[in-house]
Design an enzyme around this catalytic site. Structure first.
Site, PDB file in Angstrom:
ATOM      1  N   PHE A   1       3.556   6.188 -11.825  1.00  0.00           N
ATOM      2  CA  PHE A   1       4.526   5.168 -11.822  1.00  0.00           C
ATOM      3  C   PHE A   1       5.327   4.533 -13.527  1.00  0.00           C
ATOM      4  O   PHE A   1       4.070   4.177 -14.476  1.00  0.00           O
ATOM      5  CB  PHE A   1       3.687   3.893 -11.254  1.00  0.00           C
ATOM      6  CG  PHE A   1       5.344   3.584 -10.850  1.00  0.00           C
ATOM      7  CD1 PHE A   1       6.210   3.874  -9.345  1.00  0.00           C
ATOM      8  CD2 PHE A   1       5.217   1.707 -10.982  1.00  0.00           C
ATOM      9  CE1 PHE A   1       6.866   2.609  -9.274  1.00  0.00           C
ATOM     10  CE2 PHE A   1       6.607   1.266 -11.176  1.00  0.00           C
ATOM     11  CZ  PHE A   1       7.772   2.139  -9.662  1.00  0.00           C
TER      12      PHE A   1
ATOM     13  N   ASP B   1      -4.525   2.229 -11.372  1.00  0.00           N
ATOM     14  CA  ASP B   1      -4.006   1.917 -10.730  1.00  0.00           C
ATOM     15  C   ASP B   1      -4.047   1.706  -9.372  1.00  0.00           C
ATOM     16  O   ASP B   1      -3.948   3.047  -8.996  1.00  0.00           O
ATOM     17  CB  ASP B   1      -2.127   2.384 -11.379  1.00  0.00           C
ATOM     18  CG  ASP B   1      -1.372   1.260 -10.865  1.00  0.00           C
ATOM     19  OD1 ASP B   1      -1.631   1.065  -9.196  1.00  0.00           O
ATOM     20  OD2 ASP B   1       0.014   1.207 -10.968  1.00  0.00           O
TER      21      ASP B   1
ATOM     22  N   TYR C   1       1.901  -6.709  -2.496  1.00  0.00           N
ATOM     23  CA  TYR C   1       2.832  -6.495  -1.675  1.00  0.00           C
ATOM     24  C   TYR C   1       3.171  -4.908  -0.688  1.00  0.00           C
ATOM     25  O   TYR C   1       4.036  -5.189   0.032  1.00  0.00           O
ATOM     26  CB  TYR C   1       4.467  -6.839  -1.971  1.00  0.00           C
ATOM     27  CG  TYR C   1       4.562  -6.119  -3.515  1.00  0.00           C
ATOM     28  CD1 TYR C   1       5.279  -4.480  -3.398  1.00  0.00           C
ATOM     29  CD2 TYR C   1       4.190  -6.312  -4.841  1.00  0.00           C
ATOM     30  CE1 TYR C   1       5.458  -3.617  -4.821  1.00  0.00           C
ATOM     31  CE2 TYR C   1       4.659  -6.449  -5.627  1.00  0.00           C
ATOM     32  CZ  TYR C   1       5.427  -4.640  -5.895  1.00  0.00           C
ATOM     33  OH  TYR C   1       5.152  -4.296  -6.818  1.00  0.00           O
ATOM     34  N   LYS C   2       1.796  -4.344  -0.844  1.00  0.00           N
ATOM     35  CA  LYS C   2       2.265  -2.909  -0.278  1.00  0.00           C
ATOM     36  C   LYS C   2       1.972  -2.661   0.827  1.00  0.00           C
ATOM     37  O   LYS C   2       1.934  -3.791   1.986  1.00  0.00           O
ATOM     38  CB  LYS C   2       2.056  -1.577  -1.392  1.00  0.00           C
ATOM     39  CG  LYS C   2       2.918  -1.738  -2.632  1.00  0.00           C
ATOM     40  CD  LYS C   2       2.359  -0.115  -3.348  1.00  0.00           C
ATOM     41  CE  LYS C   2       3.530  -0.050  -4.317  1.00  0.00           C
ATOM     42  NZ  LYS C   2       4.898   0.306  -4.242  1.00  0.00           N
TER      43      LYS C   2
ATOM     44  N   ARG D   1      10.529   9.487   1.188  1.00  0.00           N
ATOM     45  CA  ARG D   1       8.913   8.844   1.646  1.00  0.00           C
ATOM     46  C   ARG D   1       8.264   8.460   2.775  1.00  0.00           C
ATOM     47  O   ARG D   1       9.630   7.474   3.150  1.00  0.00           O
ATOM     48  CB  ARG D   1       8.607   8.113  -0.183  1.00  0.00           C
ATOM     49  CG  ARG D   1       8.468   8.487  -1.798  1.00  0.00           C
ATOM     50  CD  ARG D   1       7.781   7.672  -1.900  1.00  0.00           C
ATOM     51  NE  ARG D   1       8.202   6.033  -2.205  1.00  0.00           N
ATOM     52  CZ  ARG D   1       7.429   4.813  -2.531  1.00  0.00           C
ATOM     53  NH1 ARG D   1       6.605   4.854  -3.524  1.00  0.00           N
ATOM     54  NH2 ARG D   1       8.104   3.384  -2.028  1.00  0.00           N
TER      55      ARG D   1
HETATM   56  C1  PLP Z   1       1.766   2.908  -8.649  1.00  0.00           C
HETATM   57  C2  PLP Z   1       2.562   1.904  -8.729  1.00  0.00           C
HETATM   58  N1  PLP Z   1       2.497   1.023 -10.590  1.00  0.00           N
HETATM   59  C3  PLP Z   1       2.769  -0.561 -10.694  1.00  0.00           C
HETATM   60  C4  PLP Z   1       3.739  -0.413  -9.526  1.00  0.00           C
HETATM   61  C5  PLP Z   1       4.483  -1.983  -9.912  1.00  0.00           C
HETATM   62  O1  PLP Z   1       3.571  -3.284 -10.204  1.00  0.00           O
HETATM   63  P1  PLP Z   1       4.482  -4.366 -10.997  1.00  0.00           P
HETATM   64  O2  PLP Z   1       6.210  -4.387  -9.911  1.00  0.00           O
HETATM   65  O3  PLP Z   1       3.631  -5.844  -9.774  1.00  0.00           O
HETATM   66  O4  PLP Z   1       4.746  -5.148 -11.737  1.00  0.00           O
HETATM   67  C6  PLP Z   1       4.710   0.101  -8.763  1.00  0.00           C
HETATM   68  C7  PLP Z   1       5.139  -0.327  -8.109  1.00  0.00           C
HETATM   69  O5  PLP Z   1       5.753   0.315  -7.100  1.00  0.00           O
HETATM   70  C8  PLP Z   1       3.539   1.632  -8.481  1.00  0.00           C
HETATM   71  O6  PLP Z   1       3.937   1.898  -7.542  1.00  0.00           O
END
Ligand code: PLP
Length: 409
Positions: free
Chosen positions: A125, A194, A219-220, A368
């Site tokens: 990501f 992560d 939030y997921k 997705r």
């Molecule tokens: C794998 C991954 N890491 C980090 C994030 C983003 O994290 P944040 O917006 O809480 O910093 C996402 C968001 O979709 C994600 O899918």
């Protein structure tokens, strides 16, 4: 040949079917985007009403003590710990995933002085890569990004930190956490996981795998609401040595003594920086009640079954319509999502959403579909593939409204 009736039978025998009532979902909507924003647990509004009207409006500043606001990040972290195989007092809720990643990457790099490589993967990501790149610049390290299949072979004695997402956001491909962590430790490196796409979607065994650090969002699949605060895990054995860089007052050993010099808290509180986003923490804590009594192995079994059904139905119904599978067919290598590639993916997803089937799109061509096993039904998968088939056959996506990109995809 899979039939609609077969899907209805699967729903009738689903041991998690009762959990759907724990969510407030629009009745006519099929929601396959819990991997982006989880659905709202039905108990959250009542909890927020109390937090707003009683604790904030009436209790005012007293609520930090009287309503137990102050220990909420620790309390909520301990609830998340049970979902990710961590011990009590190893997880705390704070900031965003990006910020927590920054904190643990800097801390971990400091624990491997003399080594200069942060190993990550190219398809991670973007925020993970952006943050790792910045940490590398600040700490004099090199960020080395390799293809996912090259990660294991690329871990050598030069590597300080391996920074990976357990389940890839686009493909849903899942790393073998135990194998990667073991190899990293054999070579003297630390691992940062992560867990954004795994926490709440499957059992995670951080301590069984001897993981060092982990971060993830609220939030997921944890359903904490838009912009919910994130969490961070530090293995207990590392807490005494780890120095995170954002040394705010809430990470201090005694914040309310207001001393001039910084002294880190002895425990997981040292990962805190400033005041918690309290309303967000309260919503996340309440949302976690949706997992009460849920066996995570049963949750995973349903997630695998939903994913397999999606793939089998796509094979059965979508052949020759321009869709290809972009996730591993083998469930043991998959998270809780199935991605399909289509060259008009954006417009196809918009057409689906217009029919109340909500997934999302990731550039350049990925549709997705995320399966939150607490509320997704087998019949939802049947109906999704049926709508998709119709949209592709009739070219319903080929319409100005669906082709015009919105800012959030
Ligand atoms: C794998 C991954 N890491 C980090 C994030 C983003 O994290 P944040 O917006 O809480 O910093 C996402 C968001 O979709 C994600 O899918």
């Amino acid at each position: 040949m899979i039939t609609r009736e077969h899907c209805a039978i699967l729903d009738a025998g689903d041991p998690l079917a009762h959990c759907r009532a724990r969510f407030d979902l629009p009745p006519e909507t099929i929601y396959l985007d819990g991997n982006s924003l989880g659905a709202m647990p039905a108990n959250v509004p009542a909890r927020m009403k109390i937090a707003l009207e009683e604790e904030w409006a009436q209790g005012l500043i007293r609520s930090w003590n009287d309503a137990d606001w102050y220990p909420a990040p620790q309390r909520t972290g301990n609830k998340i710990a049970k979902l990710i195989g961590a011990g009590q007092d190893e997880v705390i809720v704070a900031d965003s995933t990006s910020v927590n990643l920054f904190k643990v990457l800097v801390a971990a790099t400091r624990m491997r002085e003399g080594r200069r490589v942060i190993l990550a993967e190219r398809t991670n990501f973007p925020t993970d890569v952006y943050i790792a790149s910045s940490v590398a610049q600040m700490t004099g390290c090199e960020l080395r990004c390799v293809d996912p299949d090259e990660v294991l072979a690329s871990i050598d004695e030069t590597v300080a930190i391996v920074s990976l997402t357990h389940v890839n956001y686009k493909s849903g491909k899942r790393y073998d956490m135990e194998a990667v962590t073991r190899k990293a430790h054999e070579k003297g490196a630390l691992v940062v996981w992560d867990l954004c796409h795994s926490a709440g979607a499957m059992p995670v065994h951080l301590n069984r795998c001897e993981a060092d650090f982990a971060v993830g969002c609220g939030y997921k699949y944890l359903n904490g609401g838009p912009g919910a605060p994130a969490f961070v895990f530090v293995a207990k054995r590392h807490l005494p040595d780890m120095r995170q860089p954002l040394t705010g007052w809430h990470g201090h050993a005694k914040p309310f003594e207001f001393t001039h010099d910084y002294a880190p808290h002895a425990g997981i509180d040292r990962m805190l920086t400033g005041t918690a986003p309290q309303l967000g923490v309260i919503a996340l804590e309440a949302a976690l009640e949706a997992f009460e009594g849920v066996d995570l192995e049963v949750l995973r079994a349903k997630s695998v079954a939903l994913g397999n059904l999606m793939i089998d139905l796509a094979d059965q119904q979508l052949a020759g319509l321009g869709c290809t599978l972009a996730s591993p067919r083998d469930a043991s290598q998959r998270g809780s999502q199935v991605s399909l590639a289509h060259e008009q993916g954006y417009a196809v997803m918009q057409a689906l959403i217009a029919r109340n089937v909500i997934g999302d799109f990731r550039a350049p061509d990925i549709l997705r579909f995320g399966f939150a096993p607490l509320y997704v039904r087998y019949i939802d998968i049947w109906n999704t593939v049926a709508e998709l088939k119709n949209i592709l056959e009739t070219r319903a996506w080929d319409n100005e409204t669906f082709l015009t990109r919105k800012s959030v995809t």
